[in-house]
Design an enzyme around this catalytic site. Structure first.
Site, short mmCIF file in Angstrom:
data_model
loop_
_atom_site.label_atom_id
_atom_site.label_comp_id
_atom_site.label_asym_id
_atom_site.label_seq_id
_atom_site.Cartn_x
_atom_site.Cartn_y
_atom_site.Cartn_z
CG HIS A 182 -1.77 1.45 -0.61
ND1 HIS A 182 -1.66 0.10 -2.00
CD2 HIS A 182 -2.78 0.70 0.47
CE1 HIS A 182 -2.88 -0.28 -1.08
NE2 HIS A 182 -3.37 -0.36 0.20
CG HIS A 240 6.68 1.83 -5.89
ND1 HIS A 240 7.50 0.35 -5.07
CD2 HIS A 240 5.71 1.07 -6.53
CE1 HIS A 240 6.01 0.06 -5.33
NE2 HIS A 240 5.28 0.61 -5.74
N1 PXP Z 1 -3.93 3.70 -8.09
C1 PXP Z 1 -3.66 3.07 -7.21
C2 PXP Z 1 -5.39 2.53 -6.31
C3 PXP Z 1 -3.05 2.09 -6.84
O1 PXP Z 1 -3.39 0.99 -5.39
C4 PXP Z 1 -1.93 2.04 -7.41
C5 PXP Z 1 -0.64 0.89 -7.23
O2 PXP Z 1 -0.87 1.69 -5.82
C6 PXP Z 1 -1.47 3.50 -8.18
C7 PXP Z 1 -2.57 3.91 -8.45
C8 PXP Z 1 -0.24 3.43 -9.20
O3 PXP Z 1 0.14 2.57 -10.15
P1 PXP Z 1 1.46 2.33 -10.11
O4 PXP Z 1 2.69 2.63 -9.12
O5 PXP Z 1 1.54 1.28 -10.76
O6 PXP Z 1 1.71 3.61 -11.27
#
Ligand code: PXP
Length: 250
Positions: free
Chosen positions: A49, A16
């Protein structure tokens, strides 16, 4: 009681930072700089990602992360030929296979492994041969865990999104039921010999019960930490998360 699985690792997801950068285009804020700061603040790994639509992380970010990081990169990707080729070119420490839909805001559910077993077994084989630790992002569901084990994954990451959503919506009975499922399935997966990770939607309010599961080796946390970082800076935001995790573990 399950054998204590060692120190809980924190993987910081920097997607992000790229979301904010891409809102304007250009180079700022730089997710690689955020990753280095996260590393300095005690992150044990960095997660990024690369989505098919490149809505946040871009290919050049993965090049930059591979070059700059001293902690392991956990490369999240959909099970597509394009992403497999990118992973095989970079050979990151870990590859986490996630489901991906263009219309979703974030990764909404776990991967359907049980119905796609043959396809996924073939898909992950070259990644494992290249030395990547392959992780599969799944719901806390016995059939999915068994299938992930059968296809040769070494790691599963349990989707904590439903648990966190129930908490945020004040649906505490459903939250607690989901927490019980996550706990039971961590024990089950660990018993099969899988390394267990967890993540999605975790905050200071929701992380402790998950961090207390002895079988969980790693949590991957991004969106909440980046939001906190806007108010307090990345280092204090990460240190507080680390602190809550360590206390829950003790
Ligand atoms: N783990 C996986 C496999 C994810 O796809 C994500 C989101 O990209 C996260 C962890 C982290 O999630 P968050 O950004 O909601 O903390």
């Amino acid at each position: 009681m399950t054998e204590f699985a060692g120190r809980l690792r924190l993987g910081v997801n920097i997607d992000h930072v790229a979301t904010v950068r891409n809102a304007r285009g250009g180079a700022y804020p730089d997710p690689v700089r955020a990753a280095k700061l996260a590393e300095a603040a005690g992150a044990d790994g960095i997660t990024a990602h690369l989505r098919e639509d490149r809505r946040h992380i871009l290919d050049a970010d993965i090049d930059g992360l591979m070059e700059a990081l001293t902690v392991p990169l956990n490369f999240e990707m959909a099970a597509t030929d394009e992403m497999q080729a990118i992973a095989l070119r970079h050979k990151p420490h870990a590859v986490c296979i996630v489901p991906e839909k263009r219309e979703e805001k974030t990764t909404e559910g776990g991967l359907e492994v049980a119905r796609e077993e043959n396809k996924l077994a073939h898909f992950i084989a070259p990644l494992r041969e290249a030395g990547c630790r392959v992780s599969i992002f799944i719901a806390a569901d016995r059939a999915q865990i068994e299938a992930a084990h059968r296809i040769g994954a070494e790691v599963i990451e349990l989707h904590t999104g439903a648990y966190c959503d129930y908490h945020a919506e004040g649906r505490f009975d459903e939250r607690d039921a989901e927490l019980d499922r996550l706990r039971e399935m961590s024990t089950f997966a660990h018993g099969l010999g899988l390394e267990v990770h967890a993540g999605h939607g975790l905050t200071y309010d929701t992380v402790a019960p998950i961090a207390a599961f002895p079988e969980v080796r790693e949590l991957n946390i991004g969106h909440f930490l980046m939001g906190e970082a806007m108010f307090r800076g990345l280092e204090p935001a990460i240190k507080e998360m680390r602190d809550i995790m360590d206390k829950a573990r003790a």
